[in-house]
Design an enzyme around this catalytic site. Structure first.
Site, PDB file in Angstrom:
ATOM      1  N   ASP A  61      27.863   3.427  71.255  1.00 45.15           N
ATOM      2  CA  ASP A  61      27.987   4.429  72.298  1.00 45.15           C
ATOM      3  C   ASP A  61      29.407   4.308  72.822  1.00 45.15           C
ATOM      4  OD1 ASP A  61      28.050   5.948  74.604  1.00 45.15           O
ATOM      5  OD2 ASP A  61      26.182   5.175  75.424  1.00 45.15           O
ATOM      6  N   ASN A  88      35.605  10.233  65.694  1.00 43.67           N
ATOM      7  CA  ASN A  88      35.044  11.561  65.497  1.00 43.67           C
ATOM      8  C   ASN A  88      34.072  11.969  66.598  1.00 43.67           C
ATOM      9  OD1 ASN A  88      34.001  13.951  63.749  1.00 43.67           O
ATOM     10  ND2 ASN A  88      32.177  12.718  64.105  1.00 43.67           N
ATOM     11  N   TYR A 166      36.052  21.278  77.345  1.00 47.60           N
ATOM     12  CA  TYR A 166      36.257  20.853  75.959  1.00 47.60           C
ATOM     13  C   TYR A 166      37.700  21.026  75.488  1.00 47.60           C
ATOM     14  CZ  TYR A 166      35.747  20.520  70.901  1.00 47.60           C
ATOM     15  OH  TYR A 166      35.888  20.161  69.590  1.00 47.60           O
ATOM     16  N   LYS A 170      40.758  18.005  74.363  1.00 44.67           N
ATOM     17  CA  LYS A 170      41.450  17.796  73.091  1.00 44.67           C
ATOM     18  C   LYS A 170      42.965  17.778  73.297  1.00 44.67           C
ATOM     19  CE  LYS A 170      37.799  17.378  70.539  1.00 44.67           C
ATOM     20  NZ  LYS A 170      37.468  16.054  69.941  1.00 44.67           N
ATOM     21  N   THR A 201      28.332  23.497  62.936  1.00 44.37           N
ATOM     22  CA  THR A 201      27.618  22.287  63.347  1.00 44.37           C
ATOM     23  C   THR A 201      26.824  22.611  64.604  1.00 44.37           C
ATOM     24  OG1 THR A 201      29.323  21.430  64.845  1.00 44.37           O
ATOM     25  CG2 THR A 201      29.550  20.880  62.497  1.00 44.37           C
TER      26      THR A 201
END
Length: 243
Positions: A61, A88, A166, A170, A201
């Site tokens: 985790d 990832n 999100y 990044k 995904t």
């Protein structure tokens, strides 16, 4: 210490992470499948082993210090070193993510996984990476983290037109990655960022147009760069991603 090349992929029980593990395994790496869920992690390990990959499970985790410390100890006990780390694991934080209405805790949760989790895992694994003759770190970023592309026309992203948790996570990850590049300059540790493209995904409700295997290709390439290869780059299949 074994002579076998060893890799660890976080969030490797499904999707792009699984395909990165499969790709590295096909190249002869012993691959640690990092994942939180015991059943899903074991299912991924079994599937990889059925395909001929030397895979092993790593309970992990990325938001938990004790879990990450235990993961590093597991890899050390098994291999004594680490040749490639692919960070990832990531989350989107859900929707909607309009900056004017977002719950700040959503941003905090996303950053905890997508940025601080990468720092936590990288720092725990660095002693093992330094024992490798050709250590590689790949951080899975996204073109939605490109300020150039965010500001440009047609900036619809994999998470919708606005993704205040999100997308900036990044961008933050890219900046943190470059700090590692500067610190590790001249050590032989190559550190790069990979954009998988718009992959179908569960992260995006399977709206993507690329397969997980296609999305994994750049990360696999960067994780297996020859000595003297690039470091500090932001790459996708077509080449470099603008900052």
């Amino acid at each position: 210490m074994t002579d076998t090349r060893t890799a660890l992929v976080t969030g490797a029980n499904k999707g792009i992470g699984y395909e990165i593990a499969a790709g590295l395994g096909a190249l002869g790496y012993s691959v640690g499948v990092g994942a939180r869920d015991d059943a899903r992690r074991q299912a991924a390990v079994d599937r990889l082993r059925d395909a001929g990959v030397d895979a092993f499970g790593v309970p992990l985790d990325v938001t938990d210090d004790a879990s990450v410390t235990a993961a590093a100890a597991l890899v050390e006990g098994r291999a004594g070193h680490l040749d490639a780390l692919v960070n990832n694991a990531g989350i989107t934080g859900g929707h909607p993510q309009q900056p004017s209405t977002v719950d700040p805790e959503v941003i905090q949760t996303v950053v905890e996984t997508n940025v601080i989790g990468v720092v936590r895992v990288t720092n725990a694994m660095l002693p093992l990476l330094r024992r490798s003759a050709s250590p590689r770190i790949v951080n899975m970023s996204s073109s939605v983290g490109s300020l150039t592309r965010q500001a440009g026309p047609g900036s619809e992203t994999t998470t919708g037109p606005v993704a205040v948790a999100y997308a900036p996570s990044k961008t933050f990850l890219n900046a943190v990655t470059l700090q590692y590049v500067q610190e590790l300059a001249g050590t032989g540790v190559l550190v790069n960022m990979a954009c998988p493209g718009f992959v179908a995904t569960d992260l995006n409700g399977f709206r993507g147009v690329r397969t997980p295997a296609q999305g994994a290709a750049t990360a696999v390439r960067l994780a297996t760069l020859p000595d003297g290869g690039p470091t500090g780059g932001f790459f996708e299949d077509a080449g470099t991603v603008p900052w």
